[in-house]
Design an enzyme around this catalytic site. Structure first.
Site, short mmCIF file in Angstrom:
data_model
loop_
_atom_site.label_atom_id
_atom_site.label_comp_id
_atom_site.label_asym_id
_atom_site.label_seq_id
_atom_site.Cartn_x
_atom_site.Cartn_y
_atom_site.Cartn_z
N SER A 9 0.84 -1.19 0.00
CA SER A 9 0.00 0.00 0.00
C SER A 9 0.87 1.24 0.00
CB SER A 9 -0.91 0.01 1.24
OG SER A 9 -1.62 1.23 1.31
N HIS A 10 0.29 2.33 -0.44
CA HIS A 10 0.97 3.62 -0.38
C HIS A 10 0.99 4.18 1.04
CE1 HIS A 10 0.71 3.43 -4.67
NE2 HIS A 10 1.38 4.56 -4.78
N SER A 11 0.22 3.58 1.91
CA SER A 11 0.08 4.06 3.28
C SER A 11 0.45 2.95 4.27
CB SER A 11 -1.36 4.51 3.54
OG SER A 11 -1.61 4.64 4.91
N ASP A 66 -2.68 -1.48 -3.66
CA ASP A 66 -3.76 -0.50 -3.64
C ASP A 66 -3.80 0.40 -4.87
OD1 ASP A 66 -1.54 1.04 -2.94
OD2 ASP A 66 -2.45 1.91 -1.15
N SER A 69 1.40 2.58 -8.80
CA SER A 69 2.85 2.45 -8.62
C SER A 69 3.20 1.30 -7.69
CB SER A 69 3.48 3.76 -8.15
OG SER A 69 3.02 4.11 -6.87
#
Length: 123
Positions: A9-11, A66, A69
């Site tokens: 995930s980006h988070s 997600d 990228s």
């Protein structure tokens, strides 16, 4: 043959949250996760994705992401890894949860993949 699950995930909080959710139904499944950048920001990192893939116990990895990228980093890691990495274009939480629950229940890898593929997101 069993598989590990990788969540990207980006988070960091989202990755941790999905991992925590999966732990409720898949305690015996090898699940690795990564979220955010090295400095704690929003984003993904090839190096961090490679680290979690390398940390998996199995030669087959079911990967969930997600955003775009995150998928790109997973694809690049797959190009350099000796592991079989299956990247799913499915609803992120639902796909990982389904895979985890089915692996925990002892479903075959083919059955897990077939069930998860039913959640495919089309553009």
């Amino acid at each position: 043959m069993t598989a590990s699950i990788v969540i990207v995930s980006h988070s960091k909080d989202i990755a941790q949250g999905v991992y925590s959710l999966l732990q409720e139904v898949a305690r015996e499944v090898d699940i690795q996760f990564v979220g955010g950048t090295e400095d704690g920001g929003i984003g993904t990192s090839f190096d961090r994705v490679q680290e979690v893939v390398d940390a998996t116990r199995n030669d087959v990895v079911l990967a969930f992401y997600d955003l775009g990228s995150a998928k790109m980093n997973l694809e690049m890691v797959a190009d350099f890894s000796d592991k079989e990495i299956r990247i799913f274009d499915v609803a992120f939480v639902e796909g990982a949860y389904t895979a985890g629950a089915l692996l925990q229940a002892g479903a075959s890898l083919d059955d897990v993949v077939a069930q998860v593929e039913e959640l495919r997101v089309s553009k």
